[in-house]
Design an enzyme around this catalytic site. Sequence first.
Site, short mmCIF file in Angstrom:
data_model
loop_
_atom_site.label_atom_id
_atom_site.label_comp_id
_atom_site.label_asym_id
_atom_site.label_seq_id
_atom_site.Cartn_x
_atom_site.Cartn_y
_atom_site.Cartn_z
N GLU A 18 -36.44 12.11 10.35
CA GLU A 18 -37.64 12.08 11.18
C GLU A 18 -38.06 10.65 11.54
OE1 GLU A 18 -40.72 15.07 9.93
OE2 GLU A 18 -39.39 15.23 8.19
N SER A 150 -40.39 18.53 11.00
CA SER A 150 -40.28 18.33 12.44
C SER A 150 -39.28 19.28 13.09
CB SER A 150 -39.91 16.87 12.77
OG SER A 150 -40.92 15.99 12.36
N TYR A 220 -42.54 17.20 20.35
CA TYR A 220 -42.86 15.78 20.50
C TYR A 220 -42.75 15.22 21.92
CZ TYR A 220 -42.75 15.82 15.45
OH TYR A 220 -43.01 16.10 14.14
N ARG A 259 -51.55 18.83 6.62
CA ARG A 259 -51.63 19.87 7.65
C ARG A 259 -50.93 21.11 7.12
NH1 ARG A 259 -47.94 18.55 11.48
NH2 ARG A 259 -46.84 20.52 11.18
N ASP A 261 -49.46 24.89 7.90
CA ASP A 261 -48.97 25.70 9.01
C ASP A 261 -48.97 27.19 8.66
OD1 ASP A 261 -48.54 23.33 10.33
OD2 ASP A 261 -46.39 23.26 9.88
N GLU A 275 -45.85 26.36 5.48
CA GLU A 275 -45.56 25.11 4.78
C GLU A 275 -46.76 24.17 4.86
OE1 GLU A 275 -43.11 22.09 7.15
OE2 GLU A 275 -42.41 24.01 7.97
N ASN A 277 -47.62 19.93 5.25
CA ASN A 277 -47.12 18.61 5.58
C ASN A 277 -48.08 17.58 5.00
OD1 ASN A 277 -44.84 19.09 7.82
ND2 ASN A 277 -46.49 20.56 8.13
N GLY A 281 -47.65 14.14 11.43
CA GLY A 281 -47.46 13.26 12.58
C GLY A 281 -48.77 12.74 13.14
#
Length: 323
Positions: A18, A150, A220, A259, A261, A275, A277, A281
């Site tokens: 990443e 990602s 992205y 974050r 999800d 998951e 994070n 990002g």
Amino acid sequence: MASEFGKVGVLFGGRSAEREVSLMSGKGVLAALRSKGIDAHGFDPAERSIAELAAEKFDRVFIALHGRYGEDGTLQGVLEQLGLPYTGSGVMASSIGMDKVMTKRIWLSLGLPTPRFIVLDSKDATHDELRKVPDELGLPLMLKAPHEGSTIGISKVIGYSEMQSGFDLCAKYDDVVLAEEFITGRELTVPVLGTGRNARALPIVEIRAPQGNYDYEHKYFSDDTQYLCPAPLDAELTKRIQSLAVRAFNAVGSSGWARVDFMLRAADNEPFLLEINTSPGMTGHSLVPMAAKAAGVSYEDLCVEILRSADLDLIPSQDWKPA
């Protein structure tokens, strides 16, 4: 205000798959902190050594690294050895959060909902074992490299004939492959800021990618993906999902920011955790800044708030309390 932070290092780039995303995140954070008058300096661990990091004599660091060697607890351990306060979760929570399988096991142990799954050995799984996975999880299903992010090392399997190729793709990135039940519905994400009882959920973001394919390009670089923030959900369901996000965050011992999800099942509006994070990002397409903006917090102020939490994370952030 800026003087309270001293000399700040923004760690970005790194050696993970990443890296490209991390470079974008780090440059954004660096510019934001400097715009607030903070003495911030970029540092790429892929290009400079730990000795050089120590020699910089930073007062604290903002971790804008994603993936292995930056989000998985290894760097956090180094920073603690150096006595450097850092943003985000501590060693244990970072390591757990980077491992999708271990995260799911912890959530399940606390009664938090996550899709059914099977763990396959990347080197030893036989063709017959792969053929049996759809029988147990149904089709379609997802195959994932559990230590990547990602959307790297991920494959959606529609039929039996796709199991081998999907498995081979994921096996390139990890020692094990996570086979996961596919939840048909809406894709949501919830940023969480704070630590322990002070953790709070930001507005929910709904992601609507073309043909439901929220891959690396659509995440992205493409402008085709739609983001709805706050997500169009009724108040009761919104509160329920945000509460679940905070519980999931605390379950793995996260701190500072992260974050979470979700998939929201279309059949009955039941949320399922996918998951967490722990170093999300911070690019122009990223979801934490988007949710913060919906809550009235600018990108620059968000970066400062995350940075301010760094002095809480070094000593000891592992107050791991069940959700």
